[in-house]
Enzyme design. Structure first.
Site, PDB file in Angstrom:
ATOM      1  N   ASP A   1       0.876  -1.163   0.000  1.00 10.17           N
ATOM      2  CA  ASP A   1       0.000   0.000   0.000  1.00 10.17           C
ATOM      3  C   ASP A   1       0.918   1.217   0.000  1.00 10.17           C
ATOM      4  O   ASP A   1       1.884   1.271   0.787  1.00 10.17           O
ATOM      5  CB  ASP A   1      -0.849   0.057   1.267  1.00 10.17           C
ATOM      6  CG  ASP A   1      -2.030  -0.899   1.243  1.00 10.17           C
ATOM      7  OD1 ASP A   1      -2.133  -1.714   0.296  1.00 10.17           O
ATOM      8  OD2 ASP A   1      -2.852  -0.835   2.171  1.00 10.17           O
TER       9      ASP A   1
ATOM     10  N   HIS B   1       4.866  -7.468  -0.144  1.00 10.61           N
ATOM     11  CA  HIS B   1       4.460  -8.706  -0.800  1.00 10.61           C
ATOM     12  C   HIS B   1       5.146  -8.860  -2.156  1.00 10.61           C
ATOM     13  O   HIS B   1       5.629  -7.880  -2.738  1.00 10.61           O
ATOM     14  CB  HIS B   1       2.938  -8.712  -0.967  1.00 10.61           C
ATOM     15  CG  HIS B   1       2.202  -8.667   0.335  1.00 10.61           C
ATOM     16  ND1 HIS B   1       1.521  -9.748   0.864  1.00 10.61           N
ATOM     17  CD2 HIS B   1       2.049  -7.659   1.243  1.00 10.61           C
ATOM     18  CE1 HIS B   1       0.987  -9.412   2.018  1.00 10.61           C
ATOM     19  NE2 HIS B   1       1.294  -8.145   2.279  1.00 10.61           N
TER      20      HIS B   1
ATOM     21  N   SER C   1       8.497   3.948   4.794  1.00  5.19           N
ATOM     22  CA  SER C   1       9.630   3.919   3.895  1.00  5.19           C
ATOM     23  C   SER C   1       9.212   3.842   2.438  1.00  5.19           C
ATOM     24  O   SER C   1       8.136   4.286   2.063  1.00  5.19           O
ATOM     25  CB  SER C   1      10.552   2.759   4.255  1.00  5.19           C
ATOM     26  OG  SER C   1      11.825   2.963   3.675  1.00  5.19           O
TER      27      SER C   1
END
Length: 262
Positions: free
Chosen positions: A86, A142, A226
């Protein structure tokens, strides 16, 4: 002048001692009282979290929270690249013949980012994508595609801000911050996923050490906000036409597709 002042201030407050203190506090029971104010301030969706907000023992545990199994939809096509996180798609462009990219008007060396000229040569003329994670985002990372893991290694020692101010005034944070690089192979296409540490807390924790990654499976997480950078070989990736710069993306969302004519 502004850039020099910004860098001096960040270096003054961003040292190993400060990082240790913040990390120790974030892991401690004392930080638990900050969870609800944090969630409210950043407008975090509590309904999609795997656990109830009261169950997290520390701010760090909440920050690295997992989501419910159906909270994100993974693009299922074999030839597509899905977002590993995200975040905000801050930039996307071409890697120059000198293995450089230009982000917010600043030049970054892919060779420095990846830790060597030989590795960077693979990606000359290719495509880069920068995905920024703010404190409000879900911080698990992911796999962007079904891939074979060729290598994983870390570079750098300290980290500085990677938000818009950091990119504008900082000293090449994307290529100098602590970072964990994973080189992948999708069919005959090489790609790299660079996980860049942020200010104060460098931690990028790898949780998947398998040689094969399946699209959408969890592979790592950040202990602080980050950036993830995806890098593709020349003429092997095409950006999704509906995406604009900048734009919010969700983990599993289609970023583009592979081109197999290499």
């Amino acid at each position: 002048m502004r850039a020099k002042l910004y860098r001096s201030l960040i270096r003054l407050i961003n040292g190993p001692a400060t990082s240790r203190i913040l990390l120790k506090f974030a892991y401690s029971d004392y930080s638990k009282f900050l969870i609800k104010p944090y969630a409210k301030f950043y407008q975090i969706n509590l309904e999609e979290m795997h656990e109830d907000i009261k169950s997290y023992p520390s701010l760090h545990a909440f920050f690295t929270r997992r989501l419910k199994a159906q909270a994100r939809s993974i693009d299922s096509k074999a030839d597509t690249v899905s977002s590993p996180v995200d975040g905000v798609l801050e930039d996307c462009g071409e890697i120059s013949p000198t293995s450089e990219i230009i982000v917010k008007g600043k030049r970054y060396s892919i060779a420095e980012m990846l830790g060597g000229t030989k590795t960077a040569t693979t990606y000359i003329g290719g495509t880069y994508m920068i995905l920024y994670l703010s404190p409000a985002h879900y911080h698990r990372i992911h796999s962007p595609a079904d891939s074979e893991v060729i290598s994983t290694y870390s570079i750098g020692e300290r980290s500085f801000p990677v938000n818009r101010l950091g990119l504008k005034y900082g000293d090449a944070a994307l290529s100098k911050n602590f970072r964990v690089v994973t080189e992948l192979k999708h069919h005959n296409i090489s790609l790299a996923m660079v996980k860049v540490g942020a200010m104060f807390i460098n931690s990028v924790e790898m949780v998947n050490h398998h040689r094969e990654w399946k699209k959408g499976e969890e592979v790592a997480y950040f202990s602080f906000g980050s950036t993830v950078i995806l890098i593709f070989e020349k003429e092997t990736f095409q950006l999704e036409e509906t995406l604009t710069i900048p734009s919010e993306v969700r983990m599993g969302e289609k970023l583009g597709k592979f081109l197999y004519n290499k």
